[in-house]
Design an enzyme around this catalytic site. Structure first.
Site, mmCIF file in Angstrom:
data_model
loop_
_atom_site.group_PDB
_atom_site.id
_atom_site.type_symbol
_atom_site.label_atom_id
_atom_site.label_comp_id
_atom_site.label_asym_id
_atom_site.label_seq_id
_atom_site.Cartn_x
_atom_site.Cartn_y
_atom_site.Cartn_z
ATOM 1 N N TYR A 123 -1.469 -17.759 4.715
ATOM 2 C CA TYR A 123 -2.363 -18.225 5.774
ATOM 3 C C TYR A 123 -2.700 -19.715 5.652
ATOM 4 O O TYR A 123 -3.478 -20.236 6.430
ATOM 5 C CB TYR A 123 -3.677 -17.428 5.746
ATOM 6 C CG TYR A 123 -3.561 -16.078 6.387
ATOM 7 C CD1 TYR A 123 -2.699 -15.123 5.856
ATOM 8 C CD2 TYR A 123 -4.284 -15.749 7.517
ATOM 9 C CE1 TYR A 123 -2.575 -13.881 6.425
ATOM 10 C CE2 TYR A 123 -4.164 -14.505 8.102
ATOM 11 C CZ TYR A 123 -3.314 -13.576 7.557
ATOM 12 O OH TYR A 123 -3.190 -12.352 8.131
ATOM 13 N N LYS A 190 1.548 -7.933 -5.454
ATOM 14 C CA LYS A 190 2.958 -7.539 -5.473
ATOM 15 C C LYS A 190 3.631 -8.382 -6.566
ATOM 16 O O LYS A 190 4.634 -9.062 -6.347
ATOM 17 C CB LYS A 190 3.563 -7.799 -4.079
ATOM 18 C CG LYS A 190 4.950 -7.268 -3.861
ATOM 19 C CD LYS A 190 4.992 -5.802 -3.522
ATOM 20 C CE LYS A 190 6.427 -5.310 -3.487
ATOM 21 N NZ LYS A 190 6.544 -3.855 -3.334
ATOM 22 N N ASP A 223 1.917 -1.831 -1.929
ATOM 23 C CA ASP A 223 2.484 -0.698 -1.173
ATOM 24 C C ASP A 223 1.931 0.624 -1.692
ATOM 25 O O ASP A 223 1.542 1.506 -0.923
ATOM 26 C CB ASP A 223 4.027 -0.721 -1.167
ATOM 27 C CG ASP A 223 4.632 -1.239 -2.453
ATOM 28 O OD1 ASP A 223 3.884 -1.689 -3.333
ATOM 29 O OD2 ASP A 223 5.877 -1.184 -2.589
ATOM 30 N N ASP A 247 -5.848 -8.893 4.737
ATOM 31 C CA ASP A 247 -5.924 -8.708 6.185
ATOM 32 C C ASP A 247 -5.397 -7.316 6.566
ATOM 33 O O ASP A 247 -6.025 -6.574 7.318
ATOM 34 C CB ASP A 247 -5.077 -9.807 6.853
ATOM 35 C CG ASP A 247 -5.292 -9.887 8.345
ATOM 36 O OD1 ASP A 247 -6.229 -9.234 8.846
ATOM 37 O OD2 ASP A 247 -4.534 -10.601 9.018
#
Ligand code: NAD
Length: 355
Positions: A123, A190, A223, A247
């Protein structure tokens, strides 16, 4: 008397944000509002989506409440929301997700807090458009420095994750947990794939956690986190995430408590706080008196706590709970047929009754 910057927003923004003002008036909370604009309306009037006067007003008053603002997709101006958070140093996005009796959710007893890092990650707005000269240079540099083949017709987005911003967000999260009696922090990442960026984020979480031995610390790969939240949300408490995952997981958590209409938020910096719902401007419902005002009004509850108006915060939260529990005057997403205005009026009535 509190002086608060008020940004009505666009799309469904004005319908819900005006109710926020009315709730505070009904409870006798003394506020002097300073109304400013941002988004498309500001482009028309000031030729920029985020006028300096808007930023100055928030800097001066230190507390602001805003309705959602539309961001053009794939072109047009940059997200005003992201720009505002960056310019004002609002590095922490705090979003509590709590089940309310009477909602149509498949889950009961959800009590989660999402803390999203607001200032960097994908972002940061560092993007290179496909086909441009600078993009070709970046692609050539990547090839030269890393030996990695990037297709020459690519667009590129850069994901910066810093040590200082990661440290700051984890410190914010642990302090929040300590002050609010929360038991556990889960860092979401991740880092198995993005070893340097997400690895740094996770490493800072581990480092800061040593200063707070009374609060449990663990981590989950993003995930897996999505699946875990659907299967066993009760196992989690406070989630801390970099910007993009934050988000996405925010909307997933909104789904656990009955939808975006139930999901409030706050963007917090060292001395400024901006309150707004998690949801966007829902353009298809603009002017239709359709959407649920709860996310906006729960954002007001967060703002009242920030202003140390705890009695008014309790009163408004109870009023919202009561109206949703009764289920008579609620919007479509809560299984009712009331409009935004009618549900808002009912909440205001409840606030007045609890006086
Ligand atoms: P959205 O959150 O506006 O709406 C998605 C859907 O969620 C709606 O179609 C509706 O079905 C439901 N919904 C949203 N708010 C609701 C409410 N209060 N009550 C009941 N149902 C509700 O997401 P979008 O359609 O992806 O985005 C629309 C615009 O808003 C985009 O321009 C986006 O960039 C912007 N946006 C702004 C903010 C912000 O101002 N902070 C946040 C997210 C999105």
């Amino acid at each position: 008397m509190h002086k608060i910057t008020f940004i009505p927003g666009d799309g469904i923004g004005p319908e819900i944000s005006n109710l926020a003002k009315r709730c505070l008036a009904a409870m006798g909370v003394q506020v002097e509002w300073e109304e400013v604009i941002a988004g498309e309306e500001a482009v028309k009037r000031f030729d920029t989506p985020l006028p300096d006067s808007t930023i100055q007003s928030i800097r001066k008053n230190k507390v602001a409440i805003k309705g959602p603002i539309t961001t053009p997709v794939g072109g047009g101006f940059r997200s005003v929301n992201v720009q505002m958070r960056q310019e004002l140093g609002l590095y922490a996005c705090l979003r509590p997700y709590k089940s309310f009796a009477g909602t149509k959710s498949r889950y009961r007893d959800i009590d989660l807090v999402v803390i999203r890092e607001n200032s960097e990650d994908l972002y940061a707005g560092i993007e290179f458009k496909q086909g441009e000269e600078d993009t070709r240079k970046i692609i050539a540099d990547i090839q030269r420095l890393k030996g990695s083949e990037v297709s020459p017709d690519s667009a590129i987005s850069i994901k910066p994750i810093s040590r200082c911003a990661s440290e700051r967000i984890f410190r914010f999260a642990f302090e929040y947990a300590k002050k609010n009696g929360r038991r556990k922090i889960t860092a979401v990442h991740k880092a198995n794939i993005m070893k340097y960026t997400d690895g740094l984020f996770l490493g800072m979480g581990r480092e800061i956690s040593r200063e707070y031995p009374e609060i449990e610390f663990e981590d989950r790969i993003v995930d897996n986190m999505c699946m875990q939240l659907i299967l066993k949300p009760e196992r989690y408490d406070v989630l801390v995430l970099p910007n993009l995952y934050g988000d996405i997981i925010s909307d997933l958590c909104a789904g656990l408590v009955g939808g975006l209409g139930m999901s409030p938020g706050a963007n917090i910096g060292d001395d400024i706080a901006l309150f707004e719902p998690t949801h966007g401007s829902a353009p298809k419902y603009k002017g239709k008196n359709k959407v649920n005002p709860t996310a906006m009004l729960l954002s007001v509850v967060l703002m009242l706590r920030h202003l140390k108006e705890n009695a008014a915060a309790e009163r408004l939260e109870k009023a919202i709970q009561e109206v949703i529990r009764e289920g008579k005057v609620v919007t479509y997403d809560l299984g009712g047929s009331a409009g935004t205005k009618e549900m808002g009026e009912e909440i205001i009535k409840q606030c007045e009754m609890q006086n």
